[in-house]
Motif scaffolding. Structure first.
Motif, short mmCIF file in Angstrom:
data_model
loop_
_atom_site.label_atom_id
_atom_site.label_comp_id
_atom_site.label_asym_id
_atom_site.label_seq_id
_atom_site.Cartn_x
_atom_site.Cartn_y
_atom_site.Cartn_z
N ALA A 22 20.88 38.76 28.72
CA ALA A 22 21.69 38.37 27.56
C ALA A 22 23.18 38.62 27.81
N GLU A 23 23.47 39.60 28.67
CA GLU A 23 24.88 39.99 28.88
C GLU A 23 25.67 38.96 29.67
N SER A 24 25.00 38.25 30.57
CA SER A 24 25.76 37.35 31.46
C SER A 24 25.58 35.87 31.12
N ARG A 25 24.69 35.55 30.22
CA ARG A 25 24.45 34.13 29.92
C ARG A 25 25.61 33.55 29.10
N THR A 26 25.76 32.21 29.19
CA THR A 26 26.64 31.51 28.25
C THR A 26 25.87 31.25 26.96
N GLN A 27 24.63 30.80 27.14
CA GLN A 27 23.76 30.54 25.99
C GLN A 27 22.30 30.59 26.45
N VAL A 28 21.40 30.73 25.51
CA VAL A 28 19.97 30.68 25.80
C VAL A 28 19.58 29.22 26.05
N VAL A 29 18.76 29.01 27.08
CA VAL A 29 18.22 27.67 27.34
C VAL A 29 16.75 27.71 26.95
N PHE A 30 16.47 27.32 25.75
CA PHE A 30 15.15 27.52 25.17
C PHE A 30 14.09 26.61 25.81
N GLY A 31 14.43 25.32 25.94
CA GLY A 31 13.46 24.34 26.41
C GLY A 31 13.73 23.05 25.66
N SER A 32 13.16 21.96 26.14
CA SER A 32 13.41 20.70 25.43
C SER A 32 12.28 19.72 25.70
N GLY A 33 12.23 18.71 24.87
CA GLY A 33 11.25 17.65 25.06
C GLY A 33 10.43 17.40 23.81
N PRO A 46 17.29 29.11 34.00
CA PRO A 46 18.41 28.18 33.98
C PRO A 46 19.37 28.43 35.14
N GLY A 47 19.94 27.36 35.70
CA GLY A 47 21.01 27.47 36.69
C GLY A 47 22.36 27.38 35.98
N ALA A 48 23.41 27.25 36.79
CA ALA A 48 24.77 27.26 36.22
C ALA A 48 24.98 26.11 35.23
N LYS A 49 24.56 24.91 35.62
CA LYS A 49 24.77 23.73 34.76
C LYS A 49 23.96 23.85 33.47
N GLU A 50 22.72 24.31 33.61
CA GLU A 50 21.84 24.47 32.45
C GLU A 50 22.41 25.51 31.49
N ASP A 51 22.94 26.59 32.06
CA ASP A 51 23.54 27.67 31.26
C ASP A 51 24.73 27.15 30.45
N LEU A 52 25.48 26.23 31.05
CA LEU A 52 26.65 25.69 30.34
C LEU A 52 26.25 24.69 29.28
N GLU A 53 25.23 23.88 29.59
CA GLU A 53 24.90 22.78 28.69
C GLU A 53 23.72 23.08 27.75
N PRO A 56 17.33 22.58 30.00
CA PRO A 56 16.69 22.89 31.29
C PRO A 56 16.68 21.68 32.23
N PHE A 57 16.69 21.94 33.53
CA PHE A 57 16.49 20.90 34.55
C PHE A 57 17.42 19.70 34.36
N ILE A 58 18.73 19.98 34.44
CA ILE A 58 19.66 18.85 34.34
C ILE A 58 20.46 18.63 35.62
N GLY A 59 20.22 19.45 36.64
CA GLY A 59 20.91 19.26 37.91
C GLY A 59 20.09 18.39 38.86
N ARG A 60 20.23 18.62 40.15
CA ARG A 60 19.52 17.80 41.15
C ARG A 60 18.00 17.98 41.02
N SER A 61 17.56 19.21 40.77
CA SER A 61 16.12 19.43 40.60
C SER A 61 15.59 18.65 39.40
N GLY A 62 16.39 18.62 38.36
CA GLY A 62 16.00 17.90 37.14
C GLY A 62 15.88 16.40 37.39
N LYS A 63 16.80 15.88 38.21
CA LYS A 63 16.75 14.44 38.53
C LYS A 63 15.46 14.11 39.27
N LEU A 64 15.12 14.97 40.23
CA LEU A 64 13.89 14.73 40.99
C LEU A 64 12.67 14.87 40.08
#
Ligand code: SF4
Length: 189
Positions: A22-33, A46-53, A56-64
């Motif tokens: 909780a101390e280092s996150r930007t926000q909680v990434v709960f899940g979606s769908g 969550p990775g860096a991009k997920e933490d900001l936005e 879940p899974f919005i970077g390269r792994s998410g695309k795949l």
């Protein structure tokens, strides 16, 4: 007492400070769908991009992952539910610690209970070991159908493994997705 909804749970988890992440996150990434999805995917955290936005899974792994869902499950990823073992980003993308995973697990279990999918697909070692309560690695676990509570469970590689150039990961992910598809489409019940 009325059972809480996925939205209630998401609101509750968005304010969670139960573990050190909780101390280092930007926000909680709960899940979606889709809250009534047949397929429930579980990543690591969550990775860096997920933490900001906050998704879940919005970077390269998410695309795949999205591509494989389209090609092997014949649906859009919005029709699946996607969450992670820990809902907050581990600093510098380090592995989540056992205490963080066990503290966060009740949220994952409640998500699964509320979505009530036919098949759970843990992606990679962390999610697969957690739900199968084993120390065995994903290379040995994948390719089989298991159960978790009243759901089928089909573990497979994390998309990051395929992106890192593991030659068998992508091929085996396709096979595992095909197994999940057969279960949901009723061919393997
Ligand atoms: S990782 Fe889970 S248990 Fe830890 S603070 Fe985030 S939501 Fe709470």
């Amino acid at each position: 007492m009325t059972k809480r909804t996925l939205k209630d749970l998401s609101h509750h988890v968005s304010q969670c400070v139960e573990c050190g992440l909780a101390e280092s996150r930007t926000q909680v990434v709960f899940g979606s769908g889709n809250p009534n999805a047949d397929y429930f995917f579980i990543g690591e955290g969550p990775g860096a991009k997920e933490d900001l936005e906050g998704e879940p899974f919005i970077g390269r792994s998410g695309k795949l992952l999205s591509r494989l869902i389209g090609e092997e499950l014949k649906i859009d990823r919005s029709q699946c539910y996607i969450a992670n073992v820990v809902k907050c980003r581990p600093p510098n993308n380090r592995n989540p610690k056992s205490i963080e995973i066990s503290t966060c697990k009740p949220y994952l279990d409640e998500q699964i209970q509320l979505v009530n999918p036919v098949v759970i697909i843990p992606l990679g070692n962390f999610a697969s070991r957690l739900l199968l309560n084993t120390k065995e690695g994903i290379t040995n676990l994948r390719g089989e159908r298991y159960s978790y509570k009243q759901h089928y469970l089909v573990p497979t590689f994390h998309p990051a493994a395929a992106l890192r150039g593991n030659p068998d990961a992508l091929k085996n992910m396709r096979l595992d997705f095909q197994l999940a598809y057969s279960i949901v489409s009723g061919n393997l019940k």
